[in-house]
Write a protein that holds these residues in place. Structure first.
Motif, PDB file in Angstrom:
ATOM      1  N   ARG A  41      23.928  40.435  51.444  1.00  0.00           N
ATOM      2  CA  ARG A  41      23.016  39.371  51.003  1.00  0.00           C
ATOM      3  C   ARG A  41      23.344  38.938  49.577  1.00  0.00           C
ATOM      4  O   ARG A  41      23.256  37.758  49.240  1.00  0.00           O
ATOM      5  CB  ARG A  41      21.575  39.858  51.078  1.00  0.00           C
ATOM      6  CG  ARG A  41      20.541  38.807  50.732  1.00  0.00           C
ATOM      7  CD  ARG A  41      19.125  39.363  50.774  1.00  0.00           C
ATOM      8  NE  ARG A  41      18.761  39.863  52.096  1.00  0.00           N
ATOM      9  CZ  ARG A  41      17.558  40.339  52.399  1.00  0.00           C
ATOM     10  NH1 ARG A  41      16.609  40.390  51.470  1.00  0.00           N
ATOM     11  NH2 ARG A  41      17.286  40.773  53.610  1.00  0.00           N
ATOM     12  N   VAL A  42      23.713  39.887  48.730  1.00  0.00           N
ATOM     13  CA  VAL A  42      24.052  39.614  47.333  1.00  0.00           C
ATOM     14  C   VAL A  42      25.549  39.808  47.128  1.00  0.00           C
ATOM     15  O   VAL A  42      26.112  40.825  47.518  1.00  0.00           O
ATOM     16  CB  VAL A  42      23.269  40.549  46.384  1.00  0.00           C
ATOM     17  CG1 VAL A  42      23.675  40.305  44.930  1.00  0.00           C
ATOM     18  CG2 VAL A  42      21.772  40.365  46.565  1.00  0.00           C
ATOM     19  N   ALA A  43      26.197  38.803  46.532  1.00  0.00           N
ATOM     20  CA  ALA A  43      27.608  38.874  46.139  1.00  0.00           C
ATOM     21  C   ALA A  43      28.540  39.329  47.272  1.00  0.00           C
ATOM     22  O   ALA A  43      29.308  40.274  47.112  1.00  0.00           O
ATOM     23  CB  ALA A  43      27.773  39.789  44.934  1.00  0.00           C
ATOM     24  N   PRO A  44      28.501  38.687  48.418  1.00  0.00           N
ATOM     25  CA  PRO A  44      29.399  39.081  49.517  1.00  0.00           C
ATOM     26  C   PRO A  44      30.868  38.911  49.118  1.00  0.00           C
ATOM     27  O   PRO A  44      31.252  37.922  48.495  1.00  0.00           O
ATOM     28  CB  PRO A  44      29.017  38.114  50.638  1.00  0.00           C
ATOM     29  CG  PRO A  44      28.404  36.935  49.940  1.00  0.00           C
ATOM     30  CD  PRO A  44      27.692  37.500  48.751  1.00  0.00           C
ATOM     31  N   GLY A  45      31.669  39.905  49.464  1.00  0.00           N
ATOM     32  CA  GLY A  45      33.099  39.840  49.222  1.00  0.00           C
ATOM     33  C   GLY A  45      33.524  40.088  47.788  1.00  0.00           C
ATOM     34  O   GLY A  45      34.731  40.130  47.497  1.00  0.00           O
ATOM     35  N   LYS A  46      32.576  40.278  46.881  1.00  0.00           N
ATOM     36  CA  LYS A  46      32.914  40.502  45.470  1.00  0.00           C
ATOM     37  C   LYS A  46      33.359  41.955  45.243  1.00  0.00           C
ATOM     38  O   LYS A  46      33.095  42.850  46.050  1.00  0.00           O
ATOM     39  CB  LYS A  46      31.710  40.192  44.582  1.00  0.00           C
ATOM     40  CG  LYS A  46      31.308  38.730  44.556  1.00  0.00           C
ATOM     41  CD  LYS A  46      32.282  37.899  43.733  1.00  0.00           C
ATOM     42  CE  LYS A  46      31.762  36.483  43.524  1.00  0.00           C
ATOM     43  NZ  LYS A  46      32.664  35.679  42.676  1.00  0.00           N
ATOM     44  N   LEU A  47      34.003  42.173  44.091  1.00  0.00           N
ATOM     45  CA  LEU A  47      34.412  43.521  43.706  1.00  0.00           C
ATOM     46  C   LEU A  47      33.224  44.273  43.124  1.00  0.00           C
ATOM     47  O   LEU A  47      32.337  43.695  42.500  1.00  0.00           O
ATOM     48  CB  LEU A  47      35.548  43.453  42.690  1.00  0.00           C
ATOM     49  CG  LEU A  47      36.821  42.740  43.152  1.00  0.00           C
ATOM     50  CD1 LEU A  47      37.886  42.775  42.056  1.00  0.00           C
ATOM     51  CD2 LEU A  47      37.358  43.354  44.439  1.00  0.00           C
ATOM     52  N   ASP A  48      33.235  45.598  43.311  1.00  0.00           N
ATOM     53  CA  ASP A  48      32.078  46.409  42.949  1.00  0.00           C
ATOM     54  C   ASP A  48      32.553  47.732  42.360  1.00  0.00           C
ATOM     55  O   ASP A  48      33.746  48.051  42.366  1.00  0.00           O
ATOM     56  CB  ASP A  48      31.225  46.661  44.200  1.00  0.00           C
ATOM     57  CG  ASP A  48      29.759  46.904  43.882  1.00  0.00           C
ATOM     58  OD1 ASP A  48      29.452  47.323  42.757  1.00  0.00           O
ATOM     59  OD2 ASP A  48      28.922  46.662  44.769  1.00  0.00           O
ATOM     60  N   HIS A  49      31.594  48.522  41.879  1.00  0.00           N
ATOM     61  CA  HIS A  49      31.881  49.866  41.398  1.00  0.00           C
ATOM     62  C   HIS A  49      32.157  50.806  42.569  1.00  0.00           C
ATOM     63  O   HIS A  49      31.947  50.469  43.744  1.00  0.00           O
ATOM     64  CB  HIS A  49      30.690  50.409  40.618  1.00  0.00           C
ATOM     65  CG  HIS A  49      30.527  49.802  39.266  1.00  0.00           C
ATOM     66  ND1 HIS A  49      31.479  49.887  38.282  1.00  0.00           N
ATOM     67  CD2 HIS A  49      29.520  49.094  38.728  1.00  0.00           C
ATOM     68  CE1 HIS A  49      31.071  49.268  37.203  1.00  0.00           C
ATOM     69  NE2 HIS A  49      29.878  48.769  37.452  1.00  0.00           N
ATOM     70  N   LEU A  50      32.567  52.000  42.203  1.00  0.00           N
ATOM     71  CA  LEU A  50      32.678  53.066  43.193  1.00  0.00           C
ATOM     72  C   LEU A  50      31.306  53.372  43.787  1.00  0.00           C
ATOM     73  O   LEU A  50      31.149  53.490  45.006  1.00  0.00           O
ATOM     74  CB  LEU A  50      33.256  54.319  42.531  1.00  0.00           C
ATOM     75  CG  LEU A  50      33.325  55.578  43.399  1.00  0.00           C
ATOM     76  CD1 LEU A  50      34.341  55.399  44.512  1.00  0.00           C
ATOM     77  CD2 LEU A  50      33.671  56.802  42.545  1.00  0.00           C
ATOM     78  N   VAL A  51      30.297  53.456  42.922  1.00  0.00           N
ATOM     79  CA  VAL A  51      28.934  53.785  43.347  1.00  0.00           C
ATOM     80  C   VAL A  51      27.958  52.953  42.518  1.00  0.00           C
ATOM     81  O   VAL A  51      28.102  52.868  41.295  1.00  0.00           O
ATOM     82  CB  VAL A  51      28.628  55.285  43.135  1.00  0.00           C
ATOM     83  CG1 VAL A  51      27.164  55.586  43.414  1.00  0.00           C
ATOM     84  CG2 VAL A  51      29.532  56.148  44.006  1.00  0.00           C
ATOM     85  N   ALA A  52      26.982  52.337  43.167  1.00  0.00           N
ATOM     86  CA  ALA A  52      25.920  51.626  42.455  1.00  0.00           C
ATOM     87  C   ALA A  52      24.750  51.462  43.402  1.00  0.00           C
ATOM     88  O   ALA A  52      24.933  51.274  44.608  1.00  0.00           O
ATOM     89  CB  ALA A  52      26.390  50.259  41.960  1.00  0.00           C
ATOM     90  N   GLY A  53      23.552  51.521  42.843  1.00  0.00           N
ATOM     91  CA  GLY A  53      22.388  51.330  43.697  1.00  0.00           C
ATOM     92  C   GLY A  53      21.113  51.229  42.897  1.00  0.00           C
ATOM     93  O   GLY A  53      21.028  51.715  41.761  1.00  0.00           O
TER      94      GLY A  53
END
Length: 285
Positions: free
Chosen positions: A143-155
């Protein structure tokens, strides 16, 4: 593009476009004027005035308030005026240390502009050729930022969870990491920001952790949020964060903080180094 563009992206909002959301006489959030008009359809739950939206005083305890607001959110979602509930409750209060005045579904947090808290973990490896960081790619159906790069872990921090518990839970779900390994993550600070999004206002505090991982560790996403992980040279990750918008909007800022703390961005390499530090953590944040 620049580091300053990435930081500016999480600090863009117009206070005139919102009015306070008040519970028990305390301002705990901000709602768009259009949202306020929609909430006016539920006078037993919300008292809507031109200068504020106030939760009805008759809703005198947390359980009653939370149930009433959830019913409104479900009705608003059914008619297309709010995101669908996500089944994860966040505590709503004025400050980090204050007790929750209301429990609100995660999907409605921006709608009411309430403070939310999360934990972001920079996973890094010391290789013979220098530092490398684990970078995830978000699923296309997010729903948020589909396909974007992310951290190893976030929540996000669910109601009743500590920051440490959030790290351990998310590390298991998002990276297949054991609790013992996740517990070695080190708290290194926090970032705050307030920005307008399609769903409302994000008023976030991100607790930042670093975790040094062995080269033998390979993350495996278990909850479908991340479709792939790549171990990326830190200078390559820096260039991506600086020159593109490939990272999820708030992840880019946490990455910049990591680069500064690890000396990848230095006063000799960045002509606007003092301004960069002020932009990250200054009074204007």
């Amino acid at each position: 593009m620049s580091f300053f563009d990435r930081i500016a992206a999480v600090r863009q909002w117009d206070p005139e476009a919102f009015r306070p959301f008040v519970v028990e006489g305390r301002c705990v959030g901000r709602v768009r004027h259009a949202t306020a008009r929609a909430l006016a359809d539920f006078p037993s739950v919300f008292h809507v005035a031109t200068d504020a939206v106030t939760l009805a005083p008759a809703l005198a305890d947390v359980e009653t308030r939370s149930r009433a607001v959830h019913e409104v959110v479900e009705e608003l979602a059914a008619r297309g005026d709010a995101p669908r509930p996500r089944g994860e409750l966040y505590g709503v209060s004025e400050t980090w240390a204050a007790p929750a005045l209301l429990r609100l579904d995660r999907g409605a947090v921006p709608l009411f502009g309430v403070k939310s808290y999360g934990a972001h973990v920079n996973g890094f490896v010391r290789r013979a050729d220098g530092l490398a960081v684990w970078v995830g790619t978000r699923a296309a159906d997010k729903r948020v930022a589909p396909g974007k790069l992310d951290h190893l872990v976030a929540g996000g921090m669910a109601h009743g969870d500590s920051a440490r518990a959030t790290v351990i839970r998310e590390a298991d779900e998002e990276a297949g990491m054991s609790a013992e390994l996740a517990d070695t993550a080190v708290p290194v600070g926090a970032l705050t920001y307030r920005c307008e999004t399609e769903g409302g206002l994000r008023d976030d505090t991100l607790f930042i952790y670093d975790i040094e991982l062995p080269e033998s560790f390979v993350p495996e996403c278990r909850d479908g949020e991340i479709v792939r992980f790549d171990l990326v040279d830190v200078h390559e990750a820096l260039a991506t964060a600086r020159d593109t918008d490939a990272f999820k909007f708030n992840v880019a800022v946490v990455m910049i903080d990591f680069f500064v703390r690890r000396g990848v961005i230095s006063p000799d390499d960045e002509p606007r180094y003092p301004e960069l530090l002020e932009a990250l953590h200054g009074a204007g944040a």
